[in-house]
Motif scaffolding. Sequence first.
Motif, PDB file in Angstrom:
ATOM      1  N   ASN A 223       0.822  -1.217   0.000  1.00 26.74           N
ATOM      2  CA  ASN A 223       0.000   0.000   0.000  1.00 26.74           C
ATOM      3  C   ASN A 223       0.856   1.267   0.000  1.00 26.74           C
ATOM      4  O   ASN A 223       0.339   2.376  -0.129  1.00 26.74           O
ATOM      5  CB  ASN A 223      -0.920  -0.007   1.228  1.00 26.74           C
ATOM      6  CG  ASN A 223      -1.889   1.153   1.248  1.00 26.74           C
ATOM      7  OD1 ASN A 223      -2.635   1.385   0.313  1.00 26.74           O
ATOM      8  ND2 ASN A 223      -1.867   1.914   2.341  1.00 26.74           N
ATOM      9  N   ARG A 241      -5.570   3.563   3.312  1.00 30.02           N
ATOM     10  CA  ARG A 241      -6.240   3.980   2.075  1.00 30.02           C
ATOM     11  C   ARG A 241      -7.324   2.976   1.674  1.00 30.02           C
ATOM     12  O   ARG A 241      -7.269   2.380   0.592  1.00 30.02           O
ATOM     13  CB  ARG A 241      -5.229   4.093   0.928  1.00 30.02           C
ATOM     14  CG  ARG A 241      -4.162   5.160   1.131  1.00 30.02           C
ATOM     15  CD  ARG A 241      -3.319   5.325  -0.126  1.00 30.02           C
ATOM     16  NE  ARG A 241      -2.327   6.354   0.050  1.00 30.02           N
ATOM     17  CZ  ARG A 241      -1.091   6.150   0.504  1.00 30.02           C
ATOM     18  NH1 ARG A 241      -0.714   4.911   0.816  1.00 30.02           N
ATOM     19  NH2 ARG A 241      -0.246   7.143   0.651  1.00 30.02           N
ATOM     20  N   ASP A 247      -6.407   2.672  -7.189  1.00 30.38           N
ATOM     21  CA  ASP A 247      -5.818   1.336  -7.071  1.00 30.38           C
ATOM     22  C   ASP A 247      -6.662   0.365  -7.885  1.00 30.38           C
ATOM     23  O   ASP A 247      -7.813   0.098  -7.557  1.00 30.38           O
ATOM     24  CB  ASP A 247      -5.783   0.911  -5.596  1.00 30.38           C
ATOM     25  CG  ASP A 247      -4.948  -0.347  -5.374  1.00 30.38           C
ATOM     26  OD1 ASP A 247      -4.716  -1.084  -6.357  1.00 30.38           O
ATOM     27  OD2 ASP A 247      -4.537  -0.586  -4.233  1.00 30.38           O
ATOM     28  N   GLN A 252      -7.384  -5.318  -2.949  1.00 33.45           N
ATOM     29  CA  GLN A 252      -6.570  -4.171  -2.567  1.00 33.45           C
ATOM     30  C   GLN A 252      -5.840  -4.420  -1.255  1.00 33.45           C
ATOM     31  O   GLN A 252      -6.461  -4.678  -0.228  1.00 33.45           O
ATOM     32  CB  GLN A 252      -7.436  -2.921  -2.417  1.00 33.45           C
ATOM     33  CG  GLN A 252      -6.642  -1.676  -2.052  1.00 33.45           C
ATOM     34  CD  GLN A 252      -7.512  -0.554  -1.528  1.00 33.45           C
ATOM     35  OE1 GLN A 252      -8.701  -0.722  -1.327  1.00 33.45           O
ATOM     36  NE2 GLN A 252      -6.912   0.605  -1.316  1.00 33.45           N
ATOM     37  N   VAL A 254      -4.293  -3.364   2.121  1.00 33.84           N
ATOM     38  CA  VAL A 254      -4.597  -2.218   2.974  1.00 33.84           C
ATOM     39  C   VAL A 254      -3.807  -2.304   4.271  1.00 33.84           C
ATOM     40  O   VAL A 254      -3.345  -3.372   4.673  1.00 33.84           O
ATOM     41  CB  VAL A 254      -6.107  -2.137   3.306  1.00 33.84           C
ATOM     42  CG1 VAL A 254      -6.910  -1.829   2.059  1.00 33.84           C
ATOM     43  CG2 VAL A 254      -6.591  -3.436   3.949  1.00 33.84           C
ATOM     44  N   TYR A 291       1.751   4.276  -6.373  1.00 33.32           N
ATOM     45  CA  TYR A 291       2.204   3.160  -5.546  1.00 33.32           C
ATOM     46  C   TYR A 291       3.671   2.844  -5.818  1.00 33.32           C
ATOM     47  O   TYR A 291       4.117   2.850  -6.959  1.00 33.32           O
ATOM     48  CB  TYR A 291       1.315   1.942  -5.763  1.00 33.32           C
ATOM     49  CG  TYR A 291      -0.064   2.152  -5.177  1.00 33.32           C
ATOM     50  CD1 TYR A 291      -0.290   1.943  -3.816  1.00 33.32           C
ATOM     51  CD2 TYR A 291      -1.112   2.612  -5.958  1.00 33.32           C
ATOM     52  CE1 TYR A 291      -1.541   2.180  -3.263  1.00 33.32           C
ATOM     53  CE2 TYR A 291      -2.364   2.853  -5.414  1.00 33.32           C
ATOM     54  CZ  TYR A 291      -2.577   2.638  -4.063  1.00 33.32           C
ATOM     55  OH  TYR A 291      -3.799   2.880  -3.511  1.00 33.32           O
TER      56      TYR A 291
END
Length: 405
Positions: A223, A241, A247, A252, A254, A291
């Motif tokens: 992340n 986030r 993203d 995702q 996190v 990122y």
Amino acid sequence: MKLSARRIKSSNGERLVVLVDESGMPLFYPALYVTVHMRGRSLAVNTIQNALDAIKALYAWQGYYGHDIESYFSRGELLQAHDVHSLRDFMQIPLRRDNGDKIVSISGRPVTVSTGNQYARMSVIADYLGFLAGQLQRSSMRASEDTQRMVAQIKANRPRKSANSNRDRHEKHLDEALLDALEDAMKPGSGNNPTREYAVQVRNALMFSILRVTGLRRGELLNLKVEDIDFAKNTLKVVRRPDSEDDARAYQPVAKTRERTFPLVPELVDKIRSYVLAQRNKVPGVKKHGYLFVTHKSGASQGRPLSNAAFGKFMGELRSVIEGCNGIHAHSLRHHWNYSFSTICEGINMSPEREEKIRSYLMGWSETSGTAATYNLRHIKEQAGKAVLDLQYRHLRIERKGDVA
């Protein structure tokens, strides 16, 4: 019926998980359960995924034995004792999945899932069946009491949580010399490096170094954005986030814990800067997001943030680099960081209270969670062991190597 837990990214970046059948149609009651009981409590998407995995196991059980729970409940029938026992036994079975994450059959291997896994499955199933009965049965005091008894019976059949069922976190500890040898093998250009492309070697070595010296979680590492590194102050910031719109990853990564800032040595910051300028910024597509760690390999995912699957593959490759690396994974490095932190605190005679306070901040835990004390337990046990041996040497008046009893 083959079921699949499908992740969806909405237009506002929110990640959703739904249980769908072979045609891609969401199952109504699992979707309603997630909406009413889980999303309303702002639970993490991975928590919802785990709950749907348990519900998939429930559907696998009813399919295997030819049950139709929704029809039973609609007729006012609930699970009987023999059904609960059958369900309990079935929840011990590891379910084989194909690449589409669909339950296809019961594994023929003579193994069972962990006690913790079975316990978690049955906990979710008890809650879900209580919800389902409430939706399908006629509302009455007797129906409600019968449902509560069924739920209680399912929970009563969960396995006992044994202290030996899972390795305690404080028992997980890596050898410092082994990590040094592994880091040497991962240096860009090393002949033992499992990766051929130089840019990927630089990225992987940097990820490993950051994990080792900060104890970050995998999700926190993946992340990270370039903006989280303060190249002037030599710091790294962990930022939450959830449901980030920029993203592209459905899964995702996190930050699960609190935001915090780590000071970094200038040499490590220079390595991060070098990777960004000389490797990362030359990859097509990286300007669409910020990122830090990206996919370098040519293809549809080139330039995108590094996925959980790709990171898992990288960690898996490390286990074959040097003998004795079978226990290497992101979280084992987190455990090792905590152990190393304990030894440093002991060396400077830091008070236990202050040590726990600082550890809680650096790991992102609440000071009242008690987690810091758990991670320090291995070191405490070692200190206790040394103290016991000292007492024995003194009592028996035996001369100890290196000192006098």
